[in-house]
Motif scaffolding. Structure first.
Motif, PDB file in Angstrom:
ATOM      1  N   ARG A 230      48.007 -78.166  21.949  1.00 22.84           N
ATOM      2  CA  ARG A 230      48.183 -79.606  21.254  1.00 22.84           C
ATOM      3  C   ARG A 230      49.373 -79.489  21.556  1.00 22.84           C
ATOM      4  O   ARG A 230      50.031 -79.273  22.145  1.00 22.84           O
ATOM      5  CB  ARG A 230      47.633 -78.746  20.689  1.00 22.84           C
ATOM      6  CG  ARG A 230      48.345 -77.963  19.189  1.00 22.84           C
ATOM      7  CD  ARG A 230      48.314 -77.512  17.726  1.00 22.84           C
ATOM      8  NE  ARG A 230      49.353 -78.394  17.096  1.00 22.84           N
ATOM      9  CZ  ARG A 230      49.275 -78.839  16.112  1.00 22.84           C
ATOM     10  NH1 ARG A 230      48.556 -78.132  15.563  1.00 22.84           N
ATOM     11  NH2 ARG A 230      49.047 -80.561  15.288  1.00 22.84           N
ATOM     12  N   ASN A 231      50.134 -80.504  21.090  1.00 18.62           N
ATOM     13  CA  ASN A 231      50.716 -81.215  21.368  1.00 18.62           C
ATOM     14  C   ASN A 231      51.846 -80.155  19.854  1.00 18.62           C
ATOM     15  O   ASN A 231      51.092 -79.945  18.734  1.00 18.62           O
ATOM     16  CB  ASN A 231      51.661 -82.495  20.813  1.00 18.62           C
ATOM     17  CG  ASN A 231      52.576 -83.475  20.720  1.00 18.62           C
ATOM     18  OD1 ASN A 231      53.840 -83.101  20.706  1.00 18.62           O
ATOM     19  ND2 ASN A 231      53.034 -83.729  22.213  1.00 18.62           N
ATOM     20  N   SER A 232      53.359 -79.737  19.776  1.00 15.25           N
ATOM     21  CA  SER A 232      54.086 -79.516  18.891  1.00 15.25           C
ATOM     22  C   SER A 232      53.640 -78.283  18.378  1.00 15.25           C
ATOM     23  O   SER A 232      53.169 -77.610  17.028  1.00 15.25           O
ATOM     24  CB  SER A 232      53.750 -80.310  17.558  1.00 15.25           C
ATOM     25  OG  SER A 232      54.543 -81.694  17.976  1.00 15.25           O
ATOM     26  N   PRO A 249      50.045 -84.960  26.390  1.00 14.42           N
ATOM     27  CA  PRO A 249      51.696 -85.473  25.877  1.00 14.42           C
ATOM     28  C   PRO A 249      51.696 -86.222  24.587  1.00 14.42           C
ATOM     29  O   PRO A 249      50.911 -86.334  24.437  1.00 14.42           O
ATOM     30  CB  PRO A 249      51.481 -86.677  27.032  1.00 14.42           C
ATOM     31  CG  PRO A 249      49.640 -86.528  27.949  1.00 14.42           C
ATOM     32  CD  PRO A 249      49.657 -85.342  27.522  1.00 14.42           C
ATOM     33  N   TYR A 250      53.150 -86.060  24.165  1.00 10.44           N
ATOM     34  CA  TYR A 250      54.095 -86.954  22.734  1.00 10.44           C
ATOM     35  C   TYR A 250      53.217 -88.331  23.420  1.00 10.44           C
ATOM     36  O   TYR A 250      52.985 -89.249  22.244  1.00 10.44           O
ATOM     37  CB  TYR A 250      54.572 -86.818  23.123  1.00 10.44           C
ATOM     38  CG  TYR A 250      55.799 -87.679  21.545  1.00 10.44           C
ATOM     39  CD1 TYR A 250      55.193 -86.983  20.526  1.00 10.44           C
ATOM     40  CD2 TYR A 250      56.269 -88.600  21.605  1.00 10.44           C
ATOM     41  CE1 TYR A 250      55.838 -87.633  19.186  1.00 10.44           C
ATOM     42  CE2 TYR A 250      56.698 -89.356  20.595  1.00 10.44           C
ATOM     43  CZ  TYR A 250      56.805 -88.721  18.752  1.00 10.44           C
ATOM     44  OH  TYR A 250      56.949 -89.556  18.293  1.00 10.44           O
ATOM     45  N   VAL A 252      52.030 -92.521  23.564  1.00 14.36           N
ATOM     46  CA  VAL A 252      50.183 -92.388  22.948  1.00 14.36           C
ATOM     47  C   VAL A 252      50.033 -92.216  24.338  1.00 14.36           C
ATOM     48  O   VAL A 252      48.126 -91.922  25.042  1.00 14.36           O
ATOM     49  CB  VAL A 252      50.392 -93.180  21.738  1.00 14.36           C
ATOM     50  CG1 VAL A 252      48.088 -94.023  21.554  1.00 14.36           C
ATOM     51  CG2 VAL A 252      50.453 -93.089  20.720  1.00 14.36           C
ATOM     52  N   ASP A 253      50.054 -93.932  25.349  1.00 11.66           N
ATOM     53  CA  ASP A 253      49.345 -94.146  26.370  1.00 11.66           C
ATOM     54  C   ASP A 253      48.947 -92.999  27.667  1.00 11.66           C
ATOM     55  O   ASP A 253      48.296 -93.457  28.382  1.00 11.66           O
ATOM     56  CB  ASP A 253      50.446 -94.962  27.362  1.00 11.66           C
ATOM     57  CG  ASP A 253      50.345 -95.796  26.581  1.00 11.66           C
ATOM     58  OD1 ASP A 253      49.757 -96.377  25.610  1.00 11.66           O
ATOM     59  OD2 ASP A 253      51.234 -97.313  26.631  1.00 11.66           O
ATOM     60  N   ASP A 254      50.159 -92.466  27.347  1.00  8.67           N
ATOM     61  CA  ASP A 254      49.703 -91.381  28.544  1.00  8.67           C
ATOM     62  C   ASP A 254      48.817 -89.886  27.890  1.00  8.67           C
ATOM     63  O   ASP A 254      48.382 -89.424  28.605  1.00  8.67           O
ATOM     64  CB  ASP A 254      51.449 -89.907  28.779  1.00  8.67           C
ATOM     65  CG  ASP A 254      52.609 -91.091  28.977  1.00  8.67           C
ATOM     66  OD1 ASP A 254      52.148 -92.034  29.453  1.00  8.67           O
ATOM     67  OD2 ASP A 254      53.966 -90.066  28.670  1.00  8.67           O
ATOM     68  N   ALA A 255      48.924 -89.867  26.221  1.00 13.61           N
ATOM     69  CA  ALA A 255      48.144 -88.975  26.504  1.00 13.61           C
ATOM     70  C   ALA A 255      46.711 -89.354  26.471  1.00 13.61           C
ATOM     71  O   ALA A 255      46.004 -89.329  26.644  1.00 13.61           O
ATOM     72  CB  ALA A 255      47.970 -88.558  24.612  1.00 13.61           C
ATOM     73  N   VAL A 256      46.030 -90.557  26.361  1.00 13.30           N
ATOM     74  CA  VAL A 256      45.082 -91.057  26.005  1.00 13.30           C
ATOM     75  C   VAL A 256      44.807 -91.409  27.426  1.00 13.30           C
ATOM     76  O   VAL A 256      43.728 -91.031  28.623  1.00 13.30           O
ATOM     77  CB  VAL A 256      45.141 -92.543  25.844  1.00 13.30           C
ATOM     78  CG1 VAL A 256      43.800 -93.111  26.177  1.00 13.30           C
ATOM     79  CG2 VAL A 256      44.817 -93.024  24.443  1.00 13.30           C
ATOM     80  N   ALA A 257      45.529 -91.267  28.872  1.00 10.99           N
ATOM     81  CA  ALA A 257      45.324 -91.680  29.799  1.00 10.99           C
ATOM     82  C   ALA A 257      45.067 -89.741  30.451  1.00 10.99           C
ATOM     83  O   ALA A 257      43.598 -89.509  31.116  1.00 10.99           O
ATOM     84  CB  ALA A 257      46.827 -91.752  31.182  1.00 10.99           C
ATOM     85  N   ARG A 258      45.674 -88.626  29.758  1.00 12.23           N
ATOM     86  CA  ARG A 258      45.053 -87.544  30.311  1.00 12.23           C
ATOM     87  C   ARG A 258      43.993 -86.954  29.636  1.00 12.23           C
ATOM     88  O   ARG A 258      43.593 -86.116  30.432  1.00 12.23           O
ATOM     89  CB  ARG A 258      45.982 -87.147  29.943  1.00 12.23           C
ATOM     90  CG  ARG A 258      46.423 -85.702  30.176  1.00 12.23           C
ATOM     91  CD  ARG A 258      46.306 -84.836  31.886  1.00 12.23           C
ATOM     92  NE  ARG A 258      46.497 -83.785  31.980  1.00 12.23           N
ATOM     93  CZ  ARG A 258      44.650 -83.124  32.316  1.00 12.23           C
ATOM     94  NH1 ARG A 258      43.653 -84.082  31.947  1.00 12.23           N
ATOM     95  NH2 ARG A 258      45.333 -81.725  33.128  1.00 12.23           N
ATOM     96  N   LEU A 259      43.244 -87.807  28.693  1.00 10.93           N
ATOM     97  CA  LEU A 259      41.773 -87.101  28.072  1.00 10.93           C
ATOM     98  C   LEU A 259      40.883 -88.416  28.812  1.00 10.93           C
ATOM     99  O   LEU A 259      40.043 -88.126  28.233  1.00 10.93           O
ATOM    100  CB  LEU A 259      42.252 -87.178  26.778  1.00 10.93           C
ATOM    101  CG  LEU A 259      43.242 -86.389  26.174  1.00 10.93           C
ATOM    102  CD1 LEU A 259      43.430 -85.973  24.725  1.00 10.93           C
ATOM    103  CD2 LEU A 259      42.351 -85.261  26.336  1.00 10.93           C
TER     104      LEU A 259
END
Lengths: 517, 517
Positions: A230-232, A249-250, A252-259
């Motif tokens: 999880r983040n944080s 990742p923190y 949003v775009d990076d986190a969405v891409a990762r998932l």
């Protein structure tokens, strides 16, 4: 025995041994009771926000609640931002908040306010003691509630401290957590066996446990799933020999891409991941809409136990976890100081078992990249987004683990919120190296302004994000609170200071000037 | 025009011209809107507790609300202690608090918390805007509510700032206050004509008004009544040429003794006086039980108007008020620095029209005794007992009155709560002399511990009240935030530094070392 004495004895008998205090008039009986009590260490903080994060840091490292001692509503409000972080970390904290005497409160004296209402913002358990005789039992109940991973706030009207109490009490102690049923484990194992793209998302409880992280990695090896943190996270174990876990990742775009493409997400003591902030036309939830969510265990449950059973169910328990290899310590690069340079020097000098309190924010990425293969260490992060946690978190971590070196990576803007922590570092002789990442800006806001569509901010907007004019002199600030300090503008200077700081014991501050390149 | 732009325009059009800000991600549209707005001064504070007290100080000096800009629940919590003081001062303040976007809040992201619940602790008016189109109207209503002498908290989900708004709005402006009826005035006049021992107790509204204080004195002369000031007044005018008003003492025993024998108490915009704290076996209410209470006007009503009518009713309106005589400036006594020495030097050097922000606490008595016959000045006090108000109050007072010298009398323990105010003094070039009364202790608690019956505190209790080990170096702290500073250990040194500080413009800090004698 008065109520205050029964409280202190109840706390000690229940295993609460440290109190981070900023007392006032209504807490004088508690302060007086300390002198007669063995086994309670009282640590003075010059601002309540320091006390709250110190209790958080102590709990992250010991799993046990420390107490805070706060002065009425304003004292509690001052602690609020870091209580918010502690709430999000899911750690146990016992707040003891003084109030006006029971028969004085209705008169609305100048310091009166709705303390219970305020406390509920962050506390899972809130009570105002009615009589001195009930204080001990209220305190025992508060401690048990805190132990389930929440903040308990016990409000003591002054008369409940000064009137006669009968006896102390004792908390029941830690209870066995609820475990997932066999059917729940089997259902998640079935999901993993499907072989579709699956993410195992680890929450605070799993990440703080080496066994849990190792088990998650075994499961990943056996099933092809990906393990993410999880983040944080409240606490993670990292460095050579540890199983590395990639954090979500923190941005949003990076986190969405990762998932992206995830078919299943297995939630291990954590809720479904969401964006830290919302932005126009960006998603709020980070998982694809059609991904299925499966909860292996809830926050507060025993993640290591649940993962161990899941590992056996998918035949992963015999595999060897993939551990981070030690990396040859690279000599730090020369030139102006950068986060990467700080990371290289720190990776080289970090002693085994160090605790890193991380409020590095925008400077953090390159530093933690460099630390992957360093000596094994614990990392404590900003959990709730309420800035000003790093310096005081170090106070609690150092009190909890006096034999371990504590390193704070502290962004400068956030550091100013609770700089009073440096004084407590000095008074208690805590073995803490505070690295101030001095970029002289609320750097994170520059990116956020771009995120909301402002490419070229005007003079007023720039003024709201700049910490220049005048520049902060962190060495002077540290010296003013009795902490030795020095400034580094190059990697070589930083490395030399770090070497000196690591060799000695006691607090030392390095102002890492990131504006030289 | 987006919601944030409509907000800024509404504020400016409604006479809110200053914003004490500590913005975060959710407030980026507001920050961006500042660049396009004429007539809004934005003052960056490095901690929200500074912003809140600055808005309080601004309101005390102008009677108008300033805005604060705060970042979600933790930012509001950080402002809380000084919002408590502002609430007790009865001043107008407009809080603008960012929140997660409307469609993001239910996801319980890490920074989410119950902002409305938190805001109610201190605010008379709280609202979360539902749409961007309603922001302007909500803001106008918030400003009108604040103007009635309360804190208004407007919570803006990020989407209400970034979505399109239709237009700005404008507050209705100050409303005529409700006035006492002729019958009410006549009844109080009748009480005064009785000639029994009568106290006229003045509240914040009366004390801030020269006309009201003069009228109260005329009435006292005509009727034999005694005029007293409430404790912890938001603002008083003092010095040569002003009508002196004796303040009700803070210690319970002294206050009870002062009011002993009172038959009638006329309350002028103030509630009945009560003890600040309760103590075992001491009274809670300060007036004798059989004294009759008579309310001339309520807090927020026009005290000067009510007193003027009362004065005519008792035939006092032709009398000359008794004014403080100027006292020949005495050369400061020699020897180690003491509060009396500070008072003597300050009485000598204070320029006409100075504003004194008073958080002197235990050192205050002898200083203010000496200031009675000094040049006329305004005094702003700690109203709600939440310590850490003095330094940031000076920021607001200096922004409000750039042509007047501001002097802060700041106890050291309390000063540490919000020392970040020094940086804003420096950035804005505010004309403030900060005098740190450095006795290296929470001195007030030593007396309070005696009050609860502890004559000889033990080592732990002493440790909780001492600011030694290590000593704070206030000159270093000030320098670290860009404020020039020097230390004085004798009266002569203090006087020389004060002379220098009074001659120049801009911030200067004097650490008054009270531990030399």
């Amino acid at each position: 025995m008065n109520g205050a004495e029964s409280l202190v004895k109840t706390m000690v008998d229940s295993g609460v041994e440290v109190c981070f205090a900023n007392p006032g008039t209504s807490e004088m009986h508690f302060v007086a009771a300390l002198d007669g009590a063995e086994g309670m260490r009282c640590v003075l903080c010059l601002f309540e926000g320091v006390a709250a994060a110190a209790a958080d840091g102590y709990a992250r490292m010991t799993g046990r609640p420390a107490a805070t001692l706060l002065h009425l509503g304003p004292g509690l409000a001052n602690a609020g931002a870091n209580l918010h972080n502690a709430m999000r970390a899911g750690v146990p904290v016992l707040n003891v908040v003084g109030d006006h005497a029971t028969d004085h409160r209705h008169l609305d004296a100048p310091l009166a306010s709705d303390i219970e209402g305020l406390a509920r913002t962050w506390s899972g358990w809130v009570r105002t003691s009615r009589t001195a005789a009930s204080v001990a039992f209220d305190a025992a109940e508060a401690i048990d509630a805190a132990r389930s991973g929440m903040i308990s706030t016990l409000i003591l009207p002054a008369d409940t401290a000064w009137n006669a109490a009968i006896d102390s009490a004792c908390a029941r102690g830690p209870q066995a957590p609820v475990r997932p049923t066999e059917a729940q484990i089997a259902a998640v194992a079935e999901v993993l066996r499907e072989g579709r793209p699956t993410v195992i998302l680890l929450g605070n409880g799993a990440l703080a446990s080496r066994a849990a992280v190792e088990e998650a990695d075994r499961i990943a090896q056996a099933t092809g799933a990906v393990v993410l943190a999880r983040n944080s996270a409240a606490r993670m174990e990292a460095g050579a020999g540890q199983v590395p876990v990639e954090a979500l990742p923190y941005p949003v775009d990076d986190a969405v891409a990762r998932l992206s493409g995830t078919a299943h997400c297995i939630l291990v003591g954590v809720e479904e991941p969401v964006a830290f902030f919302a932005y126009p036309d960006k998603p709020h939830r980070l998982l694809p809409d059609d991904a299925l969510r499966h909860q292996l265990c809830a926050p507060g449950q025993d993640a290591a136990e649940a993962l161990s059973r899941l590992g056996r169910a998918v035949g992963a328990h015999t595999l060897e976890p993939r551990r981070e290899a030690p990396r040859a310590a690279r000599p730090p690069e020369q030139g102006p100081l950068t986060p990467a340079g700080i990371g290289a020097a720190l990776a080289n000098r970090l002693p085994e078992g160090a605790i890193i309190c991380d409020e590095a924010l925008t400077s953090g990425g390159p530093i933690f990249e460099a630390l992957a293969g360093a000596a094994p260490h614990s990392r404590l992060k900003l959990t709730g987004g309420a800035i000003g946690i790093g310096l005081p978190l170090s106070v609690g971590a150092a009190v909890a683990c006096p034999e371990r070196k504590v390193v704070v990576l502290q962004a400068d803007g956030s550091g100013m919120y609770t700089l009073q922590a440096l004084w407590t570092q000095a008074r208690e002789g805590l073995d803490v190296v505070s690295v101030i990442l001095s970029n002289r800006a609320y750097a994170i806001l520059k990116g956020e302004l771009r995120n909301v569509g402002v490419e070229t901010p005007g003079e007023k907007a720039i003024g709201m994000m700049s910490l220049r004019d005048p520049d902060l002199d962190w060495c002077a600030l540290a010296n003013g609170m009795g902490v030795e300090a020095a400034r580094a503008g190059t990697v070589a200077e930083f490395d030399a200071l770090l070497a000196r700081a690591m060799e000695r014991r006691g607090p030392f501050l390095i102002e890492a000037d990131l504006t030289c390149d």
